[in-house]
Design an enzyme around this catalytic site. Structure first.
Site, short mmCIF file in Angstrom:
data_model
loop_
_atom_site.label_atom_id
_atom_site.label_comp_id
_atom_site.label_asym_id
_atom_site.label_seq_id
_atom_site.Cartn_x
_atom_site.Cartn_y
_atom_site.Cartn_z
N GLY A 1 63.47 -2.48 -72.51
CA GLY A 1 63.38 -1.79 -71.17
C GLY A 1 62.59 -0.44 -71.31
O GLY A 1 61.81 -0.21 -70.59
N HIS B 1 44.63 -0.62 -84.10
CA HIS B 1 43.88 -1.49 -83.27
C HIS B 1 44.05 -1.07 -81.85
O HIS B 1 42.98 -1.19 -81.29
CB HIS B 1 44.16 -3.01 -83.43
CG HIS B 1 43.75 -3.43 -84.83
ND1 HIS B 1 43.61 -4.91 -85.15
CD2 HIS B 1 43.51 -2.92 -85.83
CE1 HIS B 1 43.20 -5.01 -86.17
NE2 HIS B 1 42.99 -3.88 -86.95
N ARG C 1 35.00 -2.59 -81.63
CA ARG C 1 35.62 -3.79 -81.08
C ARG C 1 36.96 -3.29 -80.43
O ARG C 1 37.40 -3.70 -79.23
CB ARG C 1 35.79 -4.94 -82.05
CG ARG C 1 36.91 -4.79 -83.04
CD ARG C 1 36.84 -5.96 -83.99
NE ARG C 1 38.00 -6.23 -84.94
CZ ARG C 1 37.90 -5.54 -85.96
NH1 ARG C 1 37.08 -4.59 -86.40
NH2 ARG C 1 38.78 -5.55 -87.01
N CYS D 1 66.12 2.48 -77.11
CA CYS D 1 67.10 1.83 -76.23
C CYS D 1 67.99 0.95 -77.19
O CYS D 1 67.61 0.73 -78.23
CB CYS D 1 66.78 1.46 -74.82
SG CYS D 1 65.76 0.02 -74.61
N GLY D 2 68.73 -0.02 -76.35
CA GLY D 2 69.43 -1.05 -77.05
C GLY D 2 68.57 -2.07 -77.77
O GLY D 2 68.75 -2.16 -78.92
N HIS E 1 71.78 5.43 -74.12
CA HIS E 1 72.93 5.44 -74.96
C HIS E 1 73.03 4.15 -75.80
O HIS E 1 73.68 4.04 -76.95
CB HIS E 1 74.13 5.07 -73.87
CG HIS E 1 73.84 3.82 -73.28
ND1 HIS E 1 73.26 3.95 -72.02
CD2 HIS E 1 74.76 2.42 -73.31
CE1 HIS E 1 73.30 2.43 -71.37
NE2 HIS E 1 74.09 1.71 -72.07
N GLY F 1 65.17 -2.15 -77.14
CA GLY F 1 63.81 -1.56 -76.87
C GLY F 1 62.79 -2.05 -75.94
O GLY F 1 61.82 -1.53 -75.49
C1 RB5 Z 1 71.74 -0.50 -71.90
O1 RB5 Z 1 72.80 -0.86 -72.17
C2 RB5 Z 1 70.77 -1.42 -72.34
O2 RB5 Z 1 70.56 -2.34 -71.37
C3 RB5 Z 1 69.45 -0.59 -72.82
O3 RB5 Z 1 69.45 0.38 -73.68
C4 RB5 Z 1 68.07 -1.47 -73.15
O4 RB5 Z 1 68.71 -2.30 -74.32
C5 RB5 Z 1 67.39 -2.16 -72.15
O5 RB5 Z 1 66.28 -2.78 -72.64
#
Ligand code: RB5
Length: 149
Positions: free
Chosen positions: A71, A99, A134, A66-67, A9, A69
């Site tokens: 997670g 790289h 490398r 994600c919100g 979301h 990036g």
């Molecule tokens: C969701 O609310 C949020 O925690 C998720 O999208 C993200 O940002 C997690 O890293």
């Protein structure tokens, strides 16, 4: 190129534009959801969908939203064969491929807007791993870490 895209979301607000962009670039895009905004959905599920697409060869690259990036990137990197990078600057978005053979670009839709995300996706998708000695050596060491668990 076959590319899988997914978002929780937090990433959902820019996913459609990213899918449209990749399609307009001529890529074979798989939209693995979310297909509607669901505030209770969980980013690891979408990381798994993209990672599985990479692992089973249905996609060569992935874009994961994600919100922040963060997670999505943490979760995706738990999967064998996935080399995900959180890139909110242009240099990292292409250098990570050149790289480090990054195969999943993670973006935070609460951090960057569509215009910046567009440039990052273009840089990511246009880049290729250089295969220089490398970099190949370092990738082998990364793979050894992964194999050791
Ligand atoms: C969701 O609310 C949020 O925690 C998720 O999208 C993200 O940002 C997690 O890293």
């Amino acid at each position: 190129m076959k590319v899988a895209v997914a978002a929780d979301h937090g990433g959902f607000p820019i996913k459609a534009q990213i899918v449209e962009l990749l399609t307009s670039m001529g890529h074979d895009v798989q939209d693995l959801g979310a297909h509607q905004p669901e505030p209770s959905d969980d980013y690891p599920d979408y990381a798994r969908y993209v990672g599985q697409a990479i692992q089973n060869g249905h996609a060569e690259r992935g874009v994961l939203l994600c919100g922040s990036g963060v997670g999505a990137c943490v979760a995706a990197n738990k999967m064998k064969g996935v080399r995900a990078g959180l890139c909110h600057d242009h240099y990292s978005a292409h250098q990570g491929v050149e790289h480090d053979d990054m195969n999943v670009l993670c973006l935070g839709a609460r951090v960057v807007g569509v215009a910046v995300a567009t440039e990052l996706v273009e840089a990511f998708m246009s880049a290729n791993f250089t295969k220089e000695d490398r970099h190949a050596r370092r990738l082998e060491k990364v793979n050894a870490i992964e194999a050791a668990g």
